[in-house]
Design an enzyme around this catalytic site. Structure first.
Site, short mmCIF file in Angstrom:
data_model
loop_
_atom_site.label_atom_id
_atom_site.label_comp_id
_atom_site.label_asym_id
_atom_site.label_seq_id
_atom_site.Cartn_x
_atom_site.Cartn_y
_atom_site.Cartn_z
N HIS A 97 -16.52 5.99 12.63
CA HIS A 97 -15.50 5.22 11.94
C HIS A 97 -14.63 6.16 11.11
CE1 HIS A 97 -18.64 5.65 8.90
NE2 HIS A 97 -17.72 5.44 7.97
N ASP A 99 -12.50 6.01 7.47
CA ASP A 99 -12.61 5.18 6.28
C ASP A 99 -11.43 4.24 6.07
OD1 ASP A 99 -15.11 6.10 5.51
OD2 ASP A 99 -14.30 7.69 4.22
N HIS A 254 -16.22 9.82 11.39
CA HIS A 254 -17.54 10.32 10.99
C HIS A 254 -18.58 9.22 11.13
CE1 HIS A 254 -15.70 8.59 7.38
NE2 HIS A 254 -16.92 8.29 6.96
N ARG A 269 -18.77 8.36 -3.03
CA ARG A 269 -17.53 8.71 -2.31
C ARG A 269 -16.31 8.32 -3.13
NH1 ARG A 269 -15.94 5.11 2.63
NH2 ARG A 269 -14.77 4.05 0.98
#
Length: 286
Positions: A97, A99, A254, A269
């Site tokens: 995916h 982000d 990722h 994150r």
């Protein structure tokens, strides 16, 4: 020590040494990191000593910070930019995916910090979406350049949506988010800084290709997804305490390897504000 960048593979990734992120960055170091991020797409900083505030300060040196997430609240009132990824609370993402592509302006990049790691497992993989685009045959690239696809985050964040709909909602893109409506992006994105093209679809959030039949959409996405994550242009990072990884969200995808069972894994994150993806036709003025 002198700031240095060691390539991790021929295609993607670099390990950065000669910098203590907790001490802050000089303007020259910041410029070098930003340029190398464009070239290598994923940067690994080993053995750092960041707390949430230092994490935020480092991320802010690279770009404008977004709230933690359109739906999920941040770490706390003092750190609303930090998205807590807790495996024990559903924070696992074992498929490719990019982000927050289910918003109109997905993040420019992400800054991920290891907080609590399992004794074994829990690696993260990144793949080069520019290389994925070039892996396609020229006729398929020409077709992809003309297509648009729909991205939808409701499946992954439906539980949070039910909670947030009755409240104020997070502030994202200048608006209070109480729902996640699907958005459309070009299948091929032209990088706003480098001008290079990459596939901008991902198995995590892309649901279908627009203006084609359901059968054609499935076939096209199968072809595009087959180009994503190939070993020759991907890296796998084995986390250690203090590690920080930065990546260009406009040209990578990722996944987090789910191989550690119910062991504890927590990551923090921060995402950097991006812009609306543009395809080849828009750039060419067609």
């Amino acid at each position: 020590m002198t700031l240095s960048f060691e390539p991790l593979t021929i295609a993607i990734g670099a390990q950065v040494s000669g910098v203590d992120l907790a001490d802050g960055l000089t303007s020259d170091a910041t410029a070098a990191i930003r340029q190398t991020l464009l070239d290598r797409k994923v940067l690994v900083f080993r053995g750092q000593r960041l707390d949430p505030s230092a994490h935020r300060a480092f991320a802010a040196s690279l770009g404008e910070l977004t709230p933690a997430h359109p739906i999920v609240p941040g770490l706390d009132d003092e750190h609303p930019e930090i998205y807590v990824i807790d495996a024990g609370d559903g924070g696992k993402a074992p498929e490719w995916h990019t982000d927050v592509t289910f918003t109109r302006t997905p993040p420019l990049g992400s800054v991920l910090r290891a907080v609590d790691l399992p004794p074994t497992g829990g690696d993260t993989c990144w793949t080069d979406l520019e290389a994925a685009y070039l892996w396609l045959s020229p006729p398929l690239r020409e077709l992809a350049d003309k297509l648009e696809a729909v991205h939808d985050g409701r499946k992954d964040f439906e539980e949070f949506l039910h909670v947030r709909q009755s409240g104020e909602g997070n502030l994202w893109e200048g608006e209070r988010v109480r729902s996640l409506d699907p958005v459309t992006h070009p299948v091929v994105r032209v990088h706003p800084e480098t001008g290079r093209r990459s596939l901008f679809v991902n198995p995590g959030f892309t649901t279908h290709v627009k203006d084609v039949s359901e059968t054609e959409s499935r076939a096209l996405l199968d072809l595009f997804f087959a180009a994503i994550g190939r070993q020759e242009y991907s890296i796998r990072h084995r986390w250690a305490p203090g590690d920080v990884v930065v990546w260009d969200n406009r040209s990578t995808a990722h996944l987090a390897v789910d191989d550690y069972g119910d062991q504890h894994r927590v990551m923090h994150r921060i995402t950097l504000r991006g812009d609306q993806p543009v395809g080849p036709g828009t750039v060419a003025g067609t």
